[in-house]
Scaffold this active site. Sequence first.
Site, PDB file in Angstrom:
ATOM      1  N   HIS A 447       2.159   8.114  -5.923  1.00 51.79           N
ATOM      2  CA  HIS A 447       1.307   8.248  -4.733  1.00 51.79           C
ATOM      3  C   HIS A 447       1.913   7.516  -3.539  1.00 51.79           C
ATOM      4  CE1 HIS A 447      -2.686   8.454  -2.615  1.00 51.79           C
ATOM      5  NE2 HIS A 447      -2.205   7.355  -2.047  1.00 51.79           N
ATOM      6  N   GLU A 448       2.233   6.251  -3.737  1.00 52.88           N
ATOM      7  CA  GLU A 448       2.759   5.463  -2.625  1.00 52.88           C
ATOM      8  C   GLU A 448       4.137   5.968  -2.189  1.00 52.88           C
ATOM      9  OE1 GLU A 448       0.781   3.693  -1.060  1.00 52.88           O
ATOM     10  OE2 GLU A 448      -0.791   3.545  -2.579  1.00 52.88           O
ATOM     11  N   HIS A 451       3.599   8.594   0.412  1.00 54.12           N
ATOM     12  CA  HIS A 451       3.414   8.016   1.746  1.00 54.12           C
ATOM     13  C   HIS A 451       4.766   7.628   2.348  1.00 54.12           C
ATOM     14  CE1 HIS A 451      -0.879   7.849   2.180  1.00 54.12           C
ATOM     15  NE2 HIS A 451      -1.071   7.086   1.127  1.00 54.12           N
ATOM     16  N   HIS A 454       6.792  10.553   3.504  1.00 50.42           N
ATOM     17  CA  HIS A 454       6.228  11.108   4.741  1.00 50.42           C
ATOM     18  C   HIS A 454       6.761  10.337   5.950  1.00 50.42           C
ATOM     19  CE1 HIS A 454       2.303  12.867   6.676  1.00 50.42           C
ATOM     20  NE2 HIS A 454       3.388  13.471   7.089  1.00 50.42           N
TER      21      HIS A 454
END
Length: 661
Positions: A447-448, A451, A454
Site C-alpha cells: 500500500h505505502e 503512494h 505515485h
Amino acid sequence: MFPEFTVSDENIDQQKEAVLKQIEENKKEIEKLLEIKDKTYKNFVRPYQLLQEKLGWLFSPISHLNYVKNSEKTQEAYTSVLPALTEYHTSISQDERLYRAFKQIYENEKDTLNQEQKKVLQDLIRDFELSGVGLPEDERKKIKDINIKLSQLQNSFAQNILNATDSYEMIIEDPDDVKELPEIEKDNAKIERDGREVYRFTLHQPSYIAYMTYGSNREKREQLYRAYVTRAPENEKILEEILSLRYEKARILGFKNYAELSLATKMAKSPQQVIDFLRELARKSRPQAEREYEELNEFVKDLGLKDDVQAYDFAYYSEKLKKEKFNVDDEEYKPYFEKNSVVEGLFKFLNRFLKLDFEKVDVPVWDETVDVYHIYRKGSLIGRLYLDLEAREGKRDGAWMDEWVSHHEDEKGNIIPPVAFIVANFSPSTDKNPSLLRPYDVETLFHEMGHALHHLLSEVKEPFVSGIAGVEWDAVEFPSQFFEKFAYDREVLKLFAKHYRTGEPMPEEMMDRLKNAKNFQSALAMVRQLEFALFDMLIHLDRYTAEDVQKILDQVREEVSVIKPPSYNKFQWSFSHIFAGGYAAGYYSYKWAEVLSADAYFMFIDNGIYNDELSESFYTEILSKGGSRPADQLFRNFAGREPDIDALLRLSGIKNGQEVS
C-alpha cells in the site's frame, strides 16, 4: 543530485534556523517578483513555485524526524517553527497582489499554457479564494489566527497520543497468560524486572496486536484494550477546540460548515453525496457483517465463552476462527515474510509490472534500520526512496508515505528527481530474530509503496501538481489501494515468500489458504471503516461540542456498527487522521478511492497481471501524471469509462447485502 538527510538532535536547531531564514528570504523574493511589470508564467509563477519547494526541502527533515525519532529536541524545534511557517503560508495565501497576478497571468496566457501550467494556476486561484483573499482585513486576520492555532492544536493532539503510547506498559507475571503467544512474540515481550522474568506489553502496534491476538487472559486483554482506547484524555478539549475553529473558518469563508469547505478541493461534490455513498455501502454490507458476527459468536460458544464476543475479544477469537475455517494463522506465515525478503520480492514484482529497478545505496540516515534505494526505469535514474519499517520507541504508530522532494524542473531547466519516505511499525529485529511480517504487514508495505510510486514516478515538471501534489484527497489513495491488492496473488507471493531459516518457498497450498481467507470478515472490516468515515463527515456539519461528538459517534455506531464497543471507548481521542492529519471531513476518501482501485485491479485480474499494455497505460495515465489533471479524467483515460462501485463490493465478496460465493 539528491539532498542528504543529515538532521539529528545535535544539529536540528541549525535546521530550524535555516527554515526561519528561508521564510524571510522567500518573503523578500516574493516582493521582488511582485515588482515585475510584465508578469508571465515563466518569470513569476515558476519562481514562486520553486521558492515554496525550497522551503519544503528544509522543513521536511524537521517534521519527519519529529515523527520517526521523537525527542524533546525534535518536539521543541517542530513546535517552535510551526507558527512561523503557518503564518507565512497564510499570509501569502491572502495576499491580494499575488491573487491578482495569478488571475491576470491565467487570463493572458491560458491559450498558450500547457495542461500542467493551467492546472497550477487553476489550483492557485481556487486556493487563494478558499483562503479568504477577498475578505475584509479583519476577517483575513481572523483566518490567519485560526490557521496558526489549528496547526498548534493538531500538533498537540498528535504529541499527546505519542506520549500516552510511550508511557504505558502492562506487566504480566503469570506464564499462563502468555502461553498462546508465539515464541517470537514472547521473546520480544520478555524482560527482567526486580530480578524476575516477566512480560512487558505496550500500546505500540506490534506489542499491542500480539497480546490482543494471542493473549489468553481475557481480563488482561480488556486492560490493554481499555488503555489503548482511552489514550490521551486531554485530547477531548483539544478536539472540541479544533472543531470549533474549523467551523468558524468555514463560516468566515462563506461555507455552511467545514465539510463543505473540505469538499471544495475534492472529487465529491457535497457532504450529502458522501453521506449517501457511505450509507449505501453500509446498507449493502451490514447484512453480511451481521452474519459474520453471528458465525463468530456461534464459534466461541464451543470454546466456553458464555457471552457475546466483545471488542477486546475480537482479534483473539477471530484469529482462532480464521485458523479453524481456513487453516490460516498469522504466526504460521510470519517465518515466510522476513522483512528484507519481502522488500526484495516487492521490488521484483515492480520490475515485472512497471520495468523498475532498485539499487541500494549508502547514504546518511536517521536510524541504523533505515535502508535507501535509487529507482531506475528503463536505465534512467528517476528517484530515491527511504524505507524505515521497524517499530521503535519515539516513533509515531502506523504506516505512511511522505514526500521530501517533488519531481520538477528547476530555474535552469534541469530535472530534479523526487525523494520519498516510507515509514511503518513492523515487528523489530532483535539479536535472536529478524523482523518478521504478518500477512497484513505485507499488504501495508505494498500500500505505502503505491503512494511512493505515485510520487516518485511523476513526469510532471511543475512542483505544485507533481506526484501527489494537486491530487484530490479522495483520489490520493487510488494507487496505494491498487498495489496492495496484489500482495496475496500467488504469482507475486512466489517472488518473496520463503522461510527465513530454511529458504524453502511457501507451499502453494499455504498461498491458496491465504488467498481464500482474504475476504474473511470483510464485511465487518467494511462497516468499521464506514463507521469512522460517517462519523468524520457528520461531526463537521456544524459547530459541535465534545459531548455532541460522543452522541454522534454513538448514533453512528447504532446505525452502522455490528460489534458495539464498550461505553468507555473514546476512539475520538486518538483519531489522529482527522484531528492531526489531512483527513478531516475526508476519511471517506479511503472508500471513495477504493472504488477506483478495485475497478482498475479487476482490469488486470481479468486480463493478466503482467499485461504490458495495461501496465504502461497505468503508468502513463495515472502514475506519471500526478495532480496535473482531475483524477476522474485520468481514470477515464485509463479505463475508457466511468468507475463502477460494484467493483468494490465484488472485491469484498459483497453484492446487494448478499455474500458472493
